[in-house]
Design a protein around this motif. Structure first.
Motif, PDB file in Angstrom:
ATOM      1  N   UNK A 111       0.823  -1.211   0.000  1.00 54.21           N
ATOM      2  CA  UNK A 111       0.000   0.000   0.000  1.00 54.21           C
ATOM      3  C   UNK A 111       0.859   1.263   0.000  1.00 54.21           C
ATOM      4  N   UNK A 112       2.008   1.220   0.687  1.00 55.37           N
ATOM      5  CA  UNK A 112       2.863   2.404   0.762  1.00 55.37           C
ATOM      6  C   UNK A 112       3.421   2.805  -0.599  1.00 55.37           C
ATOM      7  N   UNK A 113       3.644   1.832  -1.466  1.00 55.22           N
ATOM      8  CA  UNK A 113       4.235   2.115  -2.773  1.00 55.22           C
ATOM      9  C   UNK A 113       3.187   2.166  -3.881  1.00 55.22           C
ATOM     10  N   UNK A 114       1.927   2.208  -3.524  1.00 54.92           N
ATOM     11  CA  UNK A 114       0.857   2.288  -4.513  1.00 54.92           C
ATOM     12  C   UNK A 114       0.292   3.703  -4.515  1.00 54.92           C
ATOM     13  N   UNK A 115       0.529   4.438  -5.588  1.00 52.63           N
ATOM     14  CA  UNK A 115       0.085   5.818  -5.676  1.00 52.63           C
ATOM     15  C   UNK A 115      -1.434   5.884  -5.809  1.00 52.63           C
ATOM     16  N   UNK A 116      -2.079   6.943  -5.284  1.00 46.98           N
ATOM     17  CA  UNK A 116      -3.548   7.044  -5.390  1.00 46.98           C
ATOM     18  C   UNK A 116      -4.079   7.103  -6.813  1.00 46.98           C
ATOM     19  N   UNK A 117      -3.251   7.397  -7.785  1.00 46.37           N
ATOM     20  CA  UNK A 117      -3.727   7.466  -9.167  1.00 46.37           C
ATOM     21  C   UNK A 117      -4.086   6.107  -9.746  1.00 46.37           C
ATOM     22  N   UNK A 118      -3.819   5.031  -9.029  1.00 50.45           N
ATOM     23  CA  UNK A 118      -4.092   3.682  -9.547  1.00 50.45           C
ATOM     24  C   UNK A 118      -5.492   3.224  -9.168  1.00 50.45           C
ATOM     25  N   UNK A 165       7.855   2.656  -6.898  1.00 52.65           N
ATOM     26  CA  UNK A 165       6.553   3.288  -6.723  1.00 52.65           C
ATOM     27  C   UNK A 165       5.713   3.034  -7.973  1.00 52.65           C
ATOM     28  N   UNK A 166       4.456   2.658  -7.771  1.00 49.44           N
ATOM     29  CA  UNK A 166       3.539   2.335  -8.873  1.00 49.44           C
ATOM     30  C   UNK A 166       2.618   3.531  -9.084  1.00 49.44           C
ATOM     31  N   UNK A 167       2.613   4.077 -10.322  1.00 48.19           N
ATOM     32  CA  UNK A 167       1.771   5.211 -10.670  1.00 48.19           C
ATOM     33  C   UNK A 167       0.757   4.790 -11.718  1.00 48.19           C
ATOM     34  N   UNK A 170      -0.514   9.839 -14.868  1.00 47.84           N
ATOM     35  CA  UNK A 170       0.304  10.454 -13.824  1.00 47.84           C
ATOM     36  C   UNK A 170       1.783  10.105 -14.001  1.00 47.84           C
ATOM     37  N   UNK A 171       2.066   8.900 -14.455  1.00 49.51           N
ATOM     38  CA  UNK A 171       3.464   8.502 -14.661  1.00 49.51           C
ATOM     39  C   UNK A 171       4.111   9.317 -15.783  1.00 49.51           C
ATOM     40  N   UNK A 172       3.377   9.567 -16.841  1.00 51.98           N
ATOM     41  CA  UNK A 172       3.912  10.390 -17.928  1.00 51.98           C
ATOM     42  C   UNK A 172       4.170  11.821 -17.454  1.00 51.98           C
ATOM     43  N   UNK A 173       3.289  12.336 -16.636  1.00 57.66           N
ATOM     44  CA  UNK A 173       3.477  13.688 -16.127  1.00 57.66           C
ATOM     45  C   UNK A 173       4.670  13.769 -15.176  1.00 57.66           C
ATOM     46  N   UNK A 174       4.852  12.770 -14.321  1.00 61.37           N
ATOM     47  CA  UNK A 174       5.975  12.763 -13.389  1.00 61.37           C
ATOM     48  C   UNK A 174       7.303  12.594 -14.108  1.00 61.37           C
ATOM     49  N   UNK A 175       7.292  11.868 -15.221  1.00 64.77           N
ATOM     50  CA  UNK A 175       8.529  11.719 -15.982  1.00 64.77           C
ATOM     51  C   UNK A 175       8.978  13.030 -16.613  1.00 64.77           C
ATOM     52  N   UNK A 176       8.024  13.903 -16.928  1.00 62.30           N
ATOM     53  CA  UNK A 176       8.359  15.182 -17.542  1.00 62.30           C
ATOM     54  C   UNK A 176       8.726  16.229 -16.495  1.00 62.30           C
TER      55      UNK A 176
END
Length: 533
Positions: free
Chosen positions: A401-408, A475-477, A481-487
């Motif tokens: 749960x700690x490594x699961x981002x709310x965007x999932x 961390x799982x996004x 959200x993952x594309x935005x965090x990569x930028x």
């Protein structure tokens, strides 16, 4: 003939004016003093357009170039007012103490009198109380203890309760008090107590509301805490508890200005929380908040905004149904042989029935690396091996749960995220760091400690601590959200900081406060750097 002579005189006059101007321009700007804000070209244009210069050139066409330059310099110069010197307070420097007096001052400090209680001794004054301070204790302490419901309490010598009188005296000496203004050691001790009490108050309400409202989001919980502890409502609570006379003797608290009344009441409120916690414990803090100050959870100021969130996940049997009272929460103790140090708090953050999401690829590939880096599971002496195995299974679910981002899974499962663990971890992290700073810096006031606390727990630094251990790769996004965090890396810092705080919240619920200290100062090493901002 007269007409031709007039024409000749005009042409000669204009010729002399032109020659004077050309000579003046050849001399350069070194003969004319300009201000810093006016350029040479602009000043020359203003000079030509000025009536004084034209009148001077028309009446005296044969004037020397040096005289014209000297006269024009008076026109072009802009007078500026002299800059006012900054006001500097006069400081009377005292000679340094010799070795004998300095050693005597250190040995007589109450902060060094307690070796078994380092946190409590760090909040005591740095110098013994004076006769005026003891006179205030004799005159007003009984009234203060009666208002707090502690008049009949008697503590044994050598226990934390034996220092209640001193800490209560310090709690009421806010910065606007004349006694605090005259005594630096009293003012400093009060600010240190308020610094600790601020974070203790937030942790107390976080644990309370997480168990009282297990289906609400963390945004609702934060709004409830703000409604109860806002600086606008604290003066009315202090007056209802009959403590206003101790803050401002002989004055009406409501007639004072807001910028004087509200900071003083807030500082005293925080300091009282810290004093009661250090001497009597957290259950007594809850009793004072709800019985003495009369905090109403069902009041209008404590109600959050309505949010249409459907939570279909299951609840623990002890949390489902009726709402728990503050007495059931603060006096609850874990049974011997329990799975966790805070079992009810763990169930409020990690809902049951989530094991159906296990058995995925992250658990097979990433979970062993995460456990190895964090040093989990910790060795615990259990009487039954089944208890240890069950705790380790729940710990693995909490780490997932700690490594699961709310965007999932935020829309389908609002509580199947690390938000509640993050909220708990943030508050316990603030308290542990505040205690650490108080014990390491005995001579610093609360303002300095608050700034140091803020710099050590900045978002970008907390995310850096996690990135140094290479844990941000697990961390799982969600997809977008993952594309935005990569930028944009700055946005990712907040998410990585939330993961770090969720890990601290999980460690606190499973193993207690010692585990939070181990994670902060041994695993993540929070004291390795400080932001220059």
């Amino acid at each position: 003939m007269a007409f031709s002579s007039t024409i000749w005189r005009l042409s000669a006059s204009s010729h002399s004016i032109a020659s004077s101007l050309c000579s003046l321009f050849k001399f350069g700007c070194s003969r004319i003093s300009f201000s810093n804000s006016i350029s040479a070209t602009t000043s020359l244009g203003n000079l030509l357009s000025s009536n004084k210069f034209l009148r001077l050139a028309a009446t005296k066409p044969l004037l020397s170039v040096q005289a014209v330059a000297a006269a024009s310099s008076k026109v072009a110069t802009v007078k500026t007012l002299p800059k006012s010197r900054p006001w500097k307070p006069r400081v009377v420097k005292r000679p340094p103490l010799d070795d004998a007096r300095f050693a005597e001052k250190l040995l007589s400090s109450p902060q060094l009198s307690l070796k078994s209680l380092p946190l409590l001794s760090s909040c005591l004054p740095s110098a013994p109380l004076s006769k005026q301070d003891k006179a205030w204790i004799e005159d007003n302490l009984l009234e203060a203890k009666d208002a707090l419901g502690l008049a009949s309490m008697e503590a044994e010598e050598g226990t934390p309760g034996a220092h209640l009188d001193t800490l209560l005296f310090l709690a009421f000496q806010h910065q606007e008090n004349q006694r605090a203004k005259r005594s630096p050691y009293v003012r400093k001790a009060h600010s240190r107590l308020a610094f600790l009490g601020q974070f203790l108050l937030e942790l107390a309400f976080a644990e309370l509301f997480l168990q009282m409202f297990p289906r609400e989001t963390t945004a609702c919980l934060r709004e409830r805490v703000l409604g109860l502890t806002h600086k606008k409502v604290l003066p009315s609570m202090i007056k209802a508890a009959s403590m206003d006379r101790l803050l401002y003797p002989g004055e009406d608290l409501e007639l004072l200005k807001r910028d004087i009344r509200e900071p003083a009441c807030r500082s005293v409120f925080w300091a009282l929380t810290g004093a009661i916690y250090l001497t009597l414990g957290m259950p007594e803090v809850y009793r004072v908040l709800f019985e003495v100050f009369g905090m109403d959870i069902d009041g209008k100021t404590c109600q959050p905004q309505l949010r249409n969130i459907q939570d279909l996940d299951l609840l623990s049997p002890e949390l489902d149904g009726r709402r728990l009272s503050w007495q059931e929460i603060c006096f609850h103790q874990a049974q011997p042989g329990a799975l966790f140090m805070e079992p009810r708090l763990f169930r409020a953050c990690v809902p049951p029935g989530m094991h159906q999401f296990r058995g995925n690829l992250w658990e097979a590939e990433s979970l062993p690396n995460v456990k190895h880096i964090l040093g989990y599971p910790l060795p615990v002496a259990d009487s039954n091996a089944e208890v240890t195995a069950a705790r380790n299974i729940e710990l693995e679910l909490g780490l997932q749960l700690c490594f699961l981002h709310p965007s999932v899974h935020k829309l389908e499962h609002p509580r199947f995220t690390f938000e509640r663990l993050e909220y708990l971890g943030q508050k316990i992290q603030d308290v542990i760091m505040a205690e650490r700073l108080l014990m390491n810096h005995l001579d610093q006031p609360g303002v300095w400690l608050a700034e140091k606390h803020r710099r050590l727990l900045l978002n970008r630094l907390c995310s850096r601590y996690l990135r140094d251990l290479k844990l941000h790769h697990y961390v799982v996004y969600g997809g977008e959200r993952k594309e935005l965090f990569d930028k944009i890396r700055r946005l990712r810092n907040f998410a990585v900081t939330g993961v770090s705080q969720a890990i601290h919240g999980l460690g606190y619920a499973v193993y207690g406060r010692p585990e939070v200290r181990r994670l902060m100062f041994k695993v993540f090493n929070f004291e390795q750097s400080e932001s220059p901002i």
